[in-house]
Design a protein around this motif. Structure first.
Motif, PDB file in Angstrom:
ATOM      1  N   PRO A 112       0.800  -1.238   0.000  1.00  0.00           N
ATOM      2  CA  PRO A 112       0.000   0.000   0.000  1.00  0.00           C
ATOM      3  C   PRO A 112       0.828   1.281   0.000  1.00  0.00           C
ATOM      4  CG  PRO A 112      -0.146  -1.148   2.114  1.00  0.00           C
ATOM      5  CD  PRO A 112       0.525  -2.079   1.167  1.00  0.00           C
ATOM      6  N   ARG A 113       1.900   1.311   0.792  1.00  0.00           N
ATOM      7  CA  ARG A 113       2.687   2.537   0.852  1.00  0.00           C
ATOM      8  C   ARG A 113       3.370   2.800  -0.488  1.00  0.00           C
ATOM      9  NH1 ARG A 113       7.913   4.077   1.751  1.00  0.00           N
ATOM     10  NH2 ARG A 113       8.209   6.074   2.826  1.00  0.00           N
ATOM     11  N   GLU A 114       3.985   1.769  -1.052  1.00  0.00           N
ATOM     12  CA  GLU A 114       4.662   1.936  -2.338  1.00  0.00           C
ATOM     13  C   GLU A 114       3.665   2.294  -3.446  1.00  0.00           C
ATOM     14  OE1 GLU A 114       5.058  -0.431  -0.219  1.00  0.00           O
ATOM     15  OE2 GLU A 114       7.206  -0.609   0.256  1.00  0.00           O
ATOM     16  N   ALA A 115       2.477   1.686  -3.376  1.00  0.00           N
ATOM     17  CA  ALA A 115       1.456   1.998  -4.381  1.00  0.00           C
ATOM     18  C   ALA A 115       1.003   3.457  -4.261  1.00  0.00           C
ATOM     19  CB  ALA A 115       0.260   1.065  -4.216  1.00  0.00           C
ATOM     20  N   PHE A 116       0.886   3.943  -3.026  1.00  0.00           N
ATOM     21  CA  PHE A 116       0.471   5.325  -2.821  1.00  0.00           C
ATOM     22  C   PHE A 116       1.514   6.293  -3.382  1.00  0.00           C
ATOM     23  CE2 PHE A 116       0.213   9.259  -0.352  1.00  0.00           C
ATOM     24  CZ  PHE A 116      -1.128   9.573  -0.470  1.00  0.00           C
ATOM     25  N   VAL A 117       2.774   6.048  -3.067  1.00  0.00           N
ATOM     26  CA  VAL A 117       3.842   6.920  -3.568  1.00  0.00           C
ATOM     27  C   VAL A 117       3.888   6.886  -5.091  1.00  0.00           C
ATOM     28  CG1 VAL A 117       6.333   7.287  -3.621  1.00  0.00           C
ATOM     29  CG2 VAL A 117       5.201   6.736  -1.454  1.00  0.00           C
ATOM     30  N   ALA A 118       3.814   5.686  -5.665  1.00  0.00           N
ATOM     31  CA  ALA A 118       3.833   5.568  -7.124  1.00  0.00           C
ATOM     32  C   ALA A 118       2.632   6.278  -7.739  1.00  0.00           C
ATOM     33  CB  ALA A 118       3.838   4.096  -7.525  1.00  0.00           C
ATOM     34  N   GLY A 119       1.461   6.119  -7.107  1.00  0.00           N
ATOM     35  CA  GLY A 119       0.267   6.779  -7.625  1.00  0.00           C
ATOM     36  C   GLY A 119       0.394   8.288  -7.614  1.00  0.00           C
ATOM     37  N   VAL A 120       0.939   8.834  -6.532  1.00  0.00           N
ATOM     38  CA  VAL A 120       1.124  10.282  -6.431  1.00  0.00           C
ATOM     39  C   VAL A 120       2.077  10.772  -7.518  1.00  0.00           C
ATOM     40  CG1 VAL A 120       2.109  12.127  -5.020  1.00  0.00           C
ATOM     41  CG2 VAL A 120       0.560  10.459  -3.988  1.00  0.00           C
ATOM     42  N   LEU A 121       3.190  10.086  -7.692  1.00  0.00           N
ATOM     43  CA  LEU A 121       4.186  10.520  -8.674  1.00  0.00           C
ATOM     44  C   LEU A 121       3.645  10.415 -10.102  1.00  0.00           C
ATOM     45  CD1 LEU A 121       7.430   8.971  -7.134  1.00  0.00           C
ATOM     46  CD2 LEU A 121       6.672  11.355  -7.056  1.00  0.00           C
ATOM     47  N   VAL A 122       2.942   9.331 -10.410  1.00  0.00           N
ATOM     48  CA  VAL A 122       2.357   9.181 -11.743  1.00  0.00           C
ATOM     49  C   VAL A 122       1.295  10.242 -11.979  1.00  0.00           C
ATOM     50  CG1 VAL A 122       0.946   7.672 -13.207  1.00  0.00           C
ATOM     51  CG2 VAL A 122       2.874   6.720 -11.931  1.00  0.00           C
ATOM     52  N   PHE A 123       0.443  10.474 -10.975  1.00  0.00           N
ATOM     53  CA  PHE A 123      -0.619  11.469 -11.095  1.00  0.00           C
ATOM     54  C   PHE A 123      -0.031  12.868 -11.298  1.00  0.00           C
ATOM     55  CE2 PHE A 123      -3.640  14.514  -9.295  1.00  0.00           C
ATOM     56  CZ  PHE A 123      -4.814  14.159  -9.940  1.00  0.00           C
ATOM     57  N   ALA A 124       0.988  13.220 -10.513  1.00  0.00           N
ATOM     58  CA  ALA A 124       1.599  14.543 -10.631  1.00  0.00           C
ATOM     59  C   ALA A 124       2.290  14.719 -11.983  1.00  0.00           C
ATOM     60  CB  ALA A 124       2.596  14.762  -9.498  1.00  0.00           C
ATOM     61  N   SER A 125       3.018  13.688 -12.422  1.00  0.00           N
ATOM     62  CA  SER A 125       3.724  13.775 -13.713  1.00  0.00           C
ATOM     63  C   SER A 125       2.737  13.903 -14.869  1.00  0.00           C
ATOM     64  CB  SER A 125       4.604  12.540 -13.911  1.00  0.00           C
ATOM     65  OG  SER A 125       5.563  12.435 -12.879  1.00  0.00           O
ATOM     66  N   ALA A 126       1.665  13.110 -14.829  1.00  0.00           N
ATOM     67  CA  ALA A 126       0.671  13.171 -15.895  1.00  0.00           C
ATOM     68  C   ALA A 126      -0.079  14.503 -15.871  1.00  0.00           C
ATOM     69  CB  ALA A 126      -0.311  12.009 -15.759  1.00  0.00           C
ATOM     70  N   SER A 127      -0.320  15.060 -14.684  1.00  0.00           N
ATOM     71  CA  SER A 127      -0.964  16.375 -14.591  1.00  0.00           C
ATOM     72  C   SER A 127      -0.094  17.443 -15.245  1.00  0.00           C
ATOM     73  CB  SER A 127      -1.225  16.742 -13.127  1.00  0.00           C
ATOM     74  OG  SER A 127      -2.108  15.826 -12.519  1.00  0.00           O
ATOM     75  N   LEU A 128       1.217  17.367 -15.008  1.00  0.00           N
ATOM     76  CA  LEU A 128       2.140  18.305 -15.643  1.00  0.00           C
ATOM     77  C   LEU A 128       2.106  18.141 -17.164  1.00  0.00           C
ATOM     78  CD1 LEU A 128       4.374  20.446 -15.299  1.00  0.00           C
ATOM     79  CD2 LEU A 128       6.024  18.568 -15.131  1.00  0.00           C
ATOM     80  N   ALA A 129       2.073  16.885 -17.627  1.00  0.00           N
ATOM     81  CA  ALA A 129       2.008  16.636 -19.069  1.00  0.00           C
ATOM     82  C   ALA A 129       0.716  17.170 -19.667  1.00  0.00           C
ATOM     83  CB  ALA A 129       2.135  15.136 -19.341  1.00  0.00           C
ATOM     84  N   CYS A 130      -0.399  17.061 -18.929  1.00  0.00           N
ATOM     85  CA  CYS A 130      -1.673  17.612 -19.412  1.00  0.00           C
ATOM     86  C   CYS A 130      -1.588  19.131 -19.556  1.00  0.00           C
ATOM     87  CB  CYS A 130      -2.798  17.249 -18.447  1.00  0.00           C
ATOM     88  SG  CYS A 130      -3.308  15.514 -18.446  1.00  0.00           S
ATOM     89  N   GLY A 131      -1.017  19.793 -18.553  1.00  0.00           N
ATOM     90  CA  GLY A 131      -0.928  21.244 -18.582  1.00  0.00           C
ATOM     91  C   GLY A 131      -0.019  21.775 -19.662  1.00  0.00           C
ATOM     92  N   LEU A 132       0.959  20.960 -20.079  1.00  0.00           N
ATOM     93  CA  LEU A 132       1.926  21.388 -21.097  1.00  0.00           C
ATOM     94  C   LEU A 132       1.706  20.691 -22.435  1.00  0.00           C
ATOM     95  CD1 LEU A 132       5.189  21.354 -18.912  1.00  0.00           C
ATOM     96  CD2 LEU A 132       3.678  23.304 -19.404  1.00  0.00           C
ATOM     97  N   ALA A 133       0.581  19.999 -22.587  1.00  0.00           N
ATOM     98  CA  ALA A 133       0.346  19.181 -23.782  1.00  0.00           C
ATOM     99  C   ALA A 133       0.404  20.021 -25.055  1.00  0.00           C
ATOM    100  CB  ALA A 133      -1.008  18.491 -23.672  1.00  0.00           C
ATOM    101  N   PRO A 134       1.240  19.616 -26.027  1.00  0.00           N
ATOM    102  CA  PRO A 134       1.344  20.385 -27.274  1.00  0.00           C
ATOM    103  C   PRO A 134       0.266  20.023 -28.293  1.00  0.00           C
ATOM    104  CG  PRO A 134       2.924  18.592 -27.290  1.00  0.00           C
ATOM    105  CD  PRO A 134       2.231  18.529 -25.955  1.00  0.00           C
ATOM    106  N   SER A 135      -0.442  18.925 -28.073  1.00  0.00           N
ATOM    107  CA  SER A 135      -1.469  18.501 -29.019  1.00  0.00           C
ATOM    108  C   SER A 135      -2.607  17.834 -28.265  1.00  0.00           C
ATOM    109  CB  SER A 135      -0.878  17.518 -30.045  1.00  0.00           C
ATOM    110  OG  SER A 135      -0.529  16.288 -29.418  1.00  0.00           O
ATOM    111  N   PHE A 136      -3.718  17.662 -28.965  1.00  0.00           N
ATOM    112  CA  PHE A 136      -4.888  17.054 -28.349  1.00  0.00           C
ATOM    113  C   PHE A 136      -4.637  15.583 -28.017  1.00  0.00           C
ATOM    114  CE2 PHE A 136      -9.048  14.931 -28.578  1.00  0.00           C
ATOM    115  CZ  PHE A 136      -9.734  15.652 -27.620  1.00  0.00           C
ATOM    116  N   ASP A 137      -3.949  14.869 -28.893  1.00  0.00           N
ATOM    117  CA  ASP A 137      -3.664  13.456 -28.649  1.00  0.00           C
ATOM    118  C   ASP A 137      -2.803  13.278 -27.404  1.00  0.00           C
ATOM    119  OD1 ASP A 137      -5.118  12.759 -30.860  1.00  0.00           O
ATOM    120  OD2 ASP A 137      -3.385  12.655 -32.202  1.00  0.00           O
ATOM    121  N   VAL A 138      -1.831  14.151 -27.213  1.00  0.00           N
ATOM    122  CA  VAL A 138      -0.997  14.081 -26.014  1.00  0.00           C
ATOM    123  C   VAL A 138      -1.830  14.350 -24.774  1.00  0.00           C
ATOM    124  CG1 VAL A 138       0.936  15.165 -24.791  1.00  0.00           C
ATOM    125  CG2 VAL A 138       1.120  14.675 -27.245  1.00  0.00           C
ATOM    126  N   LEU A 139      -2.751  15.299 -24.855  1.00  0.00           N
ATOM    127  CA  LEU A 139      -3.604  15.617 -23.713  1.00  0.00           C
ATOM    128  C   LEU A 139      -4.461  14.416 -23.315  1.00  0.00           C
ATOM    129  CD1 LEU A 139      -4.848  17.595 -21.682  1.00  0.00           C
ATOM    130  CD2 LEU A 139      -6.393  18.379 -23.504  1.00  0.00           C
TER     131      LEU A 139
END
Length: 444
Positions: free
Chosen positions: A66-93
């Motif tokens: 559970p702890r490792e899953a939580f940390v991984a989930g937070v990091l994946v969620f944060a990284s993907a949120s950054l990618a959404c905010g900086l998405a250069p195209s609709f497909d990337v978003l």
């Protein structure tokens, strides 16, 4: 509530808010990328679909680490949120939204286990987990609309990055308790009812916001204040529910309240945010009884809350996808039909007006040009834009009366177009009473 519990609850609310947070940003995203109107809805649908698919596998991962899953989930969620905010195209978003949903699935399922360690046991952990998820999903559209209005749609995702990273402090020193016993079969009746209720609630969480902002021209901030009636009512009902009311009976009452509120939204006599308040109270009361009650019935007495929590997540967000797929085409078709009726009614208003006869033709042409422009842009016509070229004359009551009459016809057409989807959502919600008949309280 301890600081660690508050952080975990924030994580659940933040992750599940993304199921609805981009609702009011869709027109801006449509303007940013060269895609069809029907395609832009996948910014919303892709997250819910990916979360529904990933929820159960993520729960099985979370039950072991559970702890490792939580940390991984937070990091994946944060990284993907950054990618959404900086998405250069609709497909990337859209792709980043899917990855964001996988991170959300890991974060939310593991948070249930961690909450049981720091929040005072399984029962209290479940209540915090459910309340945080309901509140996050309910306030998501308003929060996204306000951010879009103030800072642009990209800010919705960029603002989530630091918030998500703060959640890492909640995992410090917590090990969780991996479960090795078989999880058992999920509660089909509870999860089926949850899926149908979630499908109906799409109308309350998404369509009401769209009606207020895109239909009636309210600002996202004002609309956000109006729709807070639902989550506030849901929280109040959850706390004030009489102990004598059984869980199954409460769920049945909640289904009827949600369906009644949606039907009331379909039958509003005229445009105006005040008419949405009583239906929102009904929906909020039903929301407070159904989601928490069905989740409790799905998890109560189970050996492994995390896995069965994953099943409830899959059911809820599968229901959101079902609701979007059912309601969006009905709304689009109704808007097209009511557009033609509004044009005919608007023409009658122009002909019956008391402005000079030679001006009537020019006004009609300007209004039709605005209708065509709005149709190409995927927006609703702006009556004021059609009168923009006319010199201002504060003493000209005839022109003001004409503009008011045209706006009234537009409001009537929009309000009427939303009636069909609201009624369909009410019928979908009532279907949840069928699996509710098969529910029973599992022994402790």
């Amino acid at each position: 509530m301890s600081r660690r519990t508050a952080l975990l609850a924030l994580g659940v609310g933040l992750a599940l808010a993304d199921s609805s947070i981009v609702t009011l940003a869709l027109p801006k995203i449509l303007g940013e990328f060269d895609v069809a109107i029907t395609s832009v809805a996948w910014v919303l649908t892709s997250f819910n679909l990916a979360l529904a698919v990933a929820a159960v596998p993520a729960a099985y991962v979370s039950r072991r680490r559970p702890r490792e899953a939580f940390v991984a989930g937070v990091l994946v969620f944060a990284s993907a949120s950054l990618a959404c905010g900086l998405a250069p195209s609709f497909d990337v978003l859209v792709g980043a939204r899917c990855v964001q949903a996988v991170g959300a699935a890991l974060l939310v399922t593991s948070a249930l286990d961690l909450l049981s360690q720091v929040g005072g046991g399984d029962v209290r952990a479940l209540r915090v987990w459910v309340a945080a998820g309901v509140l996050g999903a309910a306030v998501g559209p308003a929060a996204g609309g306000i951010l879009t209005q103030l800072l642009g749609w990209e800010s919705i995702f960029l603002a989530q990055v630091p918030l998500a990273l703060v959640l890492l402090f909640a995992a410090r020193g917590v090990t969780g308790r991996p479960v090795s016993a078989p999880a058992g079969r999920p509660s089909l009746a509870a999860n089926a009812a949850l899926l149908l209720v979630a499908g109906g609630l799409v109308a309350a969480l998404f369509l009401v916001i769209l009606l207020l902002v895109e239909g009636w021209g309210m600002s996202p901030a004002a609309a956000g204040i109006v729709v807070t009636v639902m989550p506030l009512t849901a929280i109040a009902v959850g706390r004030l529910r009489p102990r004598s009311l059984g869980v199954v009976q409460g769920v049945a009452c909640g289904v009827i309240l949600v369906a009644g509120g949606l039907a009331a939204l379909a039958l509003m006599p005229r445009a105006g945010w005040g008419w949405t308040i009583p239906p929102e109270i009904l929906v909020g009361a039903g929301l407070g009884l159904t989601v928490a009650g069905l989740t409790e019935l799905a998890l109560h007495g189970r050996a492994d809350q995390v896995v069965h929590g994953g099943w409830t997540l899959a059911a809820r967000h599968g229901g959101v996808v079902l609701g979007l797929l059912l309601l969006a085409p009905v709304l689009t078709s109704a808007l097209d039909e009511n557009r033609d009726e509004a044009i005919r009614a608007g023409a009658a208003v122009v002909l019956d007006s008391e402005i000079p006869p030679l001006d009537k033709l020019g006004v009609a042409q300007d209004v039709l040009a605005e209708v065509d422009r709005a149709d190409e842009a995927g927006e609703l016509p702006d009556v004021e834009r059609a009168f923009a070229d006319r010199p201002d004359d504060d003493d000209d009551d005839e022109w003001r009366s004409l503009a008011a009459g045209l706006q009234d016809q537009l409001d009537r057409a929009v309000t009427s177009a939303f009636s069909g989807p609201f009624l369909l959502a009410a019928a979908l919600t009532l279907c949840a009473l069928v699996p509710v008949l098969f529910l029973r309280r599992r022994p402790t």
